[in-house]
Structure formats: C-alpha cells, structure tokens
Design an enzyme around this catalytic site. Structure first.
Site, PDB file in Angstrom:
ATOM      1  CG  PHE A  28      38.193  48.508  45.110  1.00 21.51           C
ATOM      2  CD1 PHE A  28      38.621  49.416  46.221  1.00 21.51           C
ATOM      3  CD2 PHE A  28      38.302  46.640  45.181  1.00 21.51           C
ATOM      4  CE1 PHE A  28      39.941  49.473  45.923  1.00 21.51           C
ATOM      5  CE2 PHE A  28      39.484  47.033  45.727  1.00 21.51           C
ATOM      6  CZ  PHE A  28      40.269  47.737  46.019  1.00 21.51           C
ATOM      7  CD  GLU A  33      43.709  40.736  55.562  1.00 19.96           C
ATOM      8  OE1 GLU A  33      43.668  42.384  55.761  1.00 19.96           O
ATOM      9  OE2 GLU A  33      43.672  39.883  55.885  1.00 19.96           O
ATOM     10  CB  CYS A  47      40.876  38.484  50.037  1.00 14.04           C
ATOM     11  SG  CYS A  47      42.821  38.583  50.535  1.00 14.04           S
ATOM     12  CB  VAL A  79      47.731  37.569  57.310  1.00 20.60           C
ATOM     13  CG1 VAL A  79      47.392  38.994  58.548  1.00 20.60           C
ATOM     14  CG2 VAL A  79      46.729  38.244  56.127  1.00 20.60           C
TER      15      VAL A  79
HETATM   16  C1  UGA Z   1      41.525  42.925  48.970  1.00 21.77           C
HETATM   17  C2  UGA Z   1      40.762  43.745  49.978  1.00 21.77           C
HETATM   18  O1  UGA Z   1      41.005  44.830  49.119  1.00 21.77           O
HETATM   19  C3  UGA Z   1      41.756  44.535  51.284  1.00 21.77           C
HETATM   20  O2  UGA Z   1      40.949  45.305  52.018  1.00 21.77           O
HETATM   21  C4  UGA Z   1      41.518  42.898  52.667  1.00 21.77           C
HETATM   22  O3  UGA Z   1      42.322  42.742  53.460  1.00 21.77           O
HETATM   23  C5  UGA Z   1      42.107  41.600  51.332  1.00 21.77           C
HETATM   24  O4  UGA Z   1      40.987  41.563  50.307  1.00 21.77           O
HETATM   25  C6  UGA Z   1      41.939  40.833  52.543  1.00 21.77           C
HETATM   26  O5  UGA Z   1      40.834  40.540  52.994  1.00 21.77           O
HETATM   27  O6  UGA Z   1      42.879  40.281  52.879  1.00 21.77           O
HETATM   28  P1  UGA Z   1      43.566  42.116  47.592  1.00 21.77           P
HETATM   29  O7  UGA Z   1      42.486  40.925  47.835  1.00 21.77           O
HETATM   30  O8  UGA Z   1      45.061  42.307  48.284  1.00 21.77           O
HETATM   31  O9  UGA Z   1      42.535  43.203  48.681  1.00 21.77           O
HETATM   32  O10 UGA Z   1      43.953  43.067  46.955  1.00 21.77           O
HETATM   33  P2  UGA Z   1      42.679  44.631  46.076  1.00 21.77           P
HETATM   34  O11 UGA Z   1      43.132  45.318  45.783  1.00 21.77           O
HETATM   35  O12 UGA Z   1      41.389  44.108  46.793  1.00 21.77           O
HETATM   36  O13 UGA Z   1      42.178  44.139  44.535  1.00 21.77           O
HETATM   37  C7  UGA Z   1      41.162  42.468  44.507  1.00 21.77           C
HETATM   38  C8  UGA Z   1      41.331  42.769  43.030  1.00 21.77           C
HETATM   39  O14 UGA Z   1      40.280  43.302  42.342  1.00 21.77           O
HETATM   40  C9  UGA Z   1      42.670  42.415  42.250  1.00 21.77           C
HETATM   41  O15 UGA Z   1      42.212  41.744  40.953  1.00 21.77           O
HETATM   42  C10 UGA Z   1      41.997  44.099  41.376  1.00 21.77           C
HETATM   43  O16 UGA Z   1      42.829  43.399  39.834  1.00 21.77           O
HETATM   44  C11 UGA Z   1      40.572  43.862  41.069  1.00 21.77           C
HETATM   45  N1  UGA Z   1      39.940  45.213  40.901  1.00 21.77           N
HETATM   46  C12 UGA Z   1      40.282  46.536  42.554  1.00 21.77           C
HETATM   47  C13 UGA Z   1      39.083  45.434  39.919  1.00 21.77           C
HETATM   48  O17 UGA Z   1      38.949  44.931  39.561  1.00 21.77           O
HETATM   49  N2  UGA Z   1      38.744  47.057  39.575  1.00 21.77           N
HETATM   50  C14 UGA Z   1      38.902  48.231  40.492  1.00 21.77           C
HETATM   51  O18 UGA Z   1      38.738  48.923  41.000  1.00 21.77           O
HETATM   52  C15 UGA Z   1      39.882  47.561  42.178  1.00 21.77           C
END
Ligand code: UGA
Length: 445
Positions: A247, A149, A258, A15
């Site tokens: 999502f 963020e 996160c 971050v």
């Molecule tokens: C998440 C949030 O999306 C961000 O907005 C936030 O700022 C961040 O956490 C944080 O708090 O710092 P991130 O953890 O980097 O971001 O990744 P994501 O893209 O949100 O994915 C999280 C998990 O959900 C992954 O394992 C992904 O594979 C899974 N996922 C995502 C699904 O299983 N299905 C989906 O439709 C989307």
C-alpha cells in the site's frame, strides 16, 4: 476439517456471497438470504450480480451446500447467522445502519441458541447496541460476535481462504470458540478480543491503509517538485521491515466502497465522541486533491482543455472489479467534462454510461485513443501495459500519455515517441505540444 455447521447469511452482496461461498468450501451448509427477488432468482440459476474472480467457481463447486432464499425463516435452523449487509455513509459521514436493524427485525425467533456474527463494517459501539436490542426483544438465546472482514475486491476468495488474521470479538467465550471453529482448516493467527476492539480493528486497518496511500501520494507530489522518483523512494523506504512495501503505490488516489466510507466513519465516530481526528481529515483531503492532479498535468501539456479529446482509460476503482463506487475515474472524467473536454472512456468490465452522461464509452482501448489529444491511465488494467505502441501513437491526434498509476516504463514510453507524465516521477520536459489544425477548428467552433 471443520465440524460442519449450518450458517445463515443475511445479505447476498459481495461480502455475503464470498463469506457464504467460502464457508461452503470449508464444508458448512449455507443459506443465503436477501430481500431482492431478482438477486435471489439470478443466484439460484447460477448468475452472479457482479464481477469477482474465483467466486463463480466457488459457488458452482459448492452448489449442493448453498441455498438462496427470500424467506428469513429458512435460516431458523442455522447455528450461526452472519450479517453481511451494506452500511453506506450518511450525509453526516456516519455509517447508515438501517440495513443492519432491518436484518435484526427479520431474525426468526427460535428455541435453540444461535450466534449472530457481524461481518458488516459498523461503528465501534454497535455490538453493545445490538446486544441491548436483542435483550429488549427477549432474544436472550442469541449470542453476538464481531468478526470483521478484510477482503479486498478482486482477490476476495483468496483473502478469505488465506487471511493474515481472523479477528473475533465477543461478549462470551463460548460464542467466540464456536465462530473460531467455523474457520478450522485455515491456518492463520486468531485475534480474540472484546467486541469494541474488534470493531475498531476493522476501522483502524482501513484508515491506516488509506493513510499510507495518501502519505506516499504526498511524497510523490514533492518528488515531482524536487526531481526525485517516487517508485525508487517507495522501494527504498518499504524495504525497512518496520514499514513494509505494501500500500505504497502512488497514483490518482484511493477509491472504492470501503476506504472513503470507513475513514469518514472513523473520523466521525471520533468527532461524535469529542475528539478531532486531524490526521484523517488530512488523509481525506489529500486524496480528493490527488484525483484532480491529472487535470493540471493535462493543462500543463495541452493548455485549455475545452474542445480537447481525452481518453480516460480504466473506470473501475481498481483492476479486476467492475465496481465504480468512489472511483477516481468518475471525478477525473467529470472534471474534464466540466472543463469542456470531449471524454472517451474505456474499461474491460465497468460500465459508467449512466454516471458519465456526456462521455463516450468505447469498446476497445484503440477506439478510445483514436483521435485523442491525450490518454490518461486511471486504472492499472493489464490490457494497458502495451499502450505505448506504434499503433496507438499513430492513432492519437497527439501522442501524450498521462499515467495516473505509474504503469508504464517512462524510458520505453518516451522512446516510442510519446510525451509522458506520471505520478511522482520526472516528467517529459514540457514540449508545448502544438495545436493541430483540426484541433484549432474544434476549439473555435
Ligand atoms: C479494502 C481493504 O484493502 C480490505 O482489506 C478491506 O477488507 C476492504 O477495503 C473493505 O473494507 O471491505 P478494497 O477497497 O477492495 O479493499 O481495495 P484495495 O485493494 O484496498 O484498494 C483500495 C484503493 O486504494 C484502490 O482505489 C487502489 O487503487 C488504491 N491503492 C491501493 C493505491 O492507490 N495504492 C496502493 O498502494 C494500494
């Protein structure tokens, strides 16, 4: 263009570096301070300690405007100080704020007004506590703003420069105005609010995103039982503008540093305040069970997993990152090892050798699948889109693919001769893949 300010950033983690790099890109002078000498040395010579697309270019392009230091006094001249330190979960599920308090202890005492901006994700009420601590130390010229963020790993630079919104929670209007001005040049709605609400917006956003995923995963599990296809269901539901398509991808569950931490922190925060957040308890449990569904799918096709060779394809918690924190792959691979399977892993960037002792990490997909009884797609890396090839088919001991991310086309994969099972979509009829002679020997030995 923003009026150029001097910005201090506490924490040269993911971050902190994205924040520092992007503010430099917006024209500000940035001083990034961390307590780990190796990290500061590496950054000063242009080396980044993790994988994040576009960030190396941003940091290189703005080299003249970014300084890295171990010395907290170097940020004494900054107008604004961003706290970007980690807030990992404690054993109780609360957020551990010790890095935040250490950063506060290190704050240089200065004459001019400075604004402390919290980017780290913290429990609601932290701003009040920090304000009280600043007052107790006589730091009355330090303002406080919560500016959470919303960066996702793998797209963090893009998310910073093109956000859906910027949330600014403050105790004093002029502090909020100054922080808002730092973002001049970025067109997006600004949500100005009180500090507690800004803190809650961050937790609620992550909790809701996790809830959506756990919801669609449960729908997927029911789809499997009743013969529906979750991909079509998600599309049909997501086109409702009140619900939206994002999502809503079913799979092996959410991971990363996160979601787990923040959902648990919000549930715990509610509990500490006397409220049992039932929905979040279910969201967490559904996710834990979802990671393990791959195991029963493998057993359905292969019987006992002891002695079977399983290729686990993709280790990072999502593509375009090397982050293994809370990655479903670790749970899946560990369960397979516990069942006595021989586990061969592959990932283009993540290295799990010290976390998955007993598994063999392979350099290529082909190496991982050679001789395997099944290949499990855990992370939807682009490199895996072509998995259902003749080359892979011929190299595997049994041509079985369990697609934990619904990455492949079921029809094409089956036509290529694979038995194929995915999440929430009709699976191959159970074909009772026979034990090979070689496999029988392995099992009995
Ligand atoms: C998440 C949030 O999306 C961000 O907005 C936030 O700022 C961040 O956490 C944080 O708090 O710092 P991130 O953890 O980097 O971001 O990744 P994501 O893209 O949100 O994915 C999280 C998990 O959900 C992954 O394992 C992904 O594979 C899974 N996922 C995502 C699904 O299983 N299905 C989906 O439709 C989307």
């Amino acid at each position: 263009m923003a009026e150029s300010r001097t910005i201090g950033v506490f924490g040269a983690g993911w971050v902190g570096l994205v924040t520092g790099g992007c503010f430099a890109e917006l024209g500000h002078e940035v001083i990034v301070r961390d307590v780990v000498p190796e990290r500061i040395d590496a950054l000063s010579t242009g080396r980044l300690p993790f994988h994040e697309p576009e960030l190396p270019e941003v940091l290189a392009r703005n080299r003249e405007r970014i300084r890295y230091t171990l010395d907290a006094y170097e940020v004494a001249g900054a107008d604004v100080l961003f706290i970007c330190v980690q807030t990992p979960p404690t054993y109780s599920g609360d957020a551990d704020l010790s890095f935040v308090w250490t950063a506060l202890d290190d704050l240089p005492r200065v004459e001019q007004r400075q604004i402390l901006v919290m980017k780290s994700t913290v429990p609601v009420g932290t701003g009040e506590k920090v304000r009280a601590a600043l007052e107790a130390r006589g730091l009355t010229n330090v303002g406080y703003v919560s500016n959470p963020e919303f960066l996702a790993e793998g797209t963090a630079v893009r998310d910073f420069m093109n956000p859906d919104r910027i949330v600014i929670g403050s105790f004093a209007e002029e502090d909020a105005a100054l922080v808002e001005a730092l973002y001049s040049g970025i067109e997006t709605p600004i949500v100005r609010t009180d500090v507690a609400s800004a803190e809650m917006i961050k937790l609620a956003a992550n909790a809701f995103l996790s809830t959506r995923i756990s919801f669609i995963n449960e729908i997927a599990n029911v789809c499997e039982l009743v013969g529906a296809d979750v991909e079509s269901v998600a599309q049909g539901v997501g086109l409702d503008h009140r619900l939206g398509p994002h999502f809503f991808r079913a799979g092996v569950g959410w991971g990363g540093s996160c979601f787990g931490k923040d959902v648990s922190a919000l549930k715990q925060l509610a509990g500490n305040s006397g409220y049992h957040f039932q929905l979040l308890a279910a969201v967490i449990e559904v996710n834990e069970l979802q990671k393990r569904r791959v195991i029963s799918k493998l057993e359905k096709h292969l019987g006992r997993l002891r002695g079977k060779t399983i290729a686990v394809l993709g280790l990072a918690f999502k593509p375009n990152t090397d982050d293994l924190r809370d990655a479903p792959s670790l749970v899946i691979a560990s369960r397979l090892l516990a069942e006595g399977a021989l586990v061969r892993t592959w990932d283009p960037v993540a290295d799990a050798r010290d976390r998955l002792r007993g598994a063999t990490q392979c350099a290529t997909v082909f190496e991982a699948v050679t001789g395997a009884d099944a290949a499990v797609i855990v992370t939807e890396w682009d490199e895996l889109r072509g998995l259902a090839s003749k080359e892979v088919h011929d190299a595997m001991a049994r041509p079985l693919i369990i697609d934990g991310r619904n990455l492949l086309d079921p029809g094409e994969t089956r036509r290529a001769g694979f038995a194929y099972d995915s999440i929430g979509r009709p699976s191959s009829p159970f074909e009772g893949l026979p034990e090979t002679a070689e496999q029988e020997t392995k099992v009995s030995s």
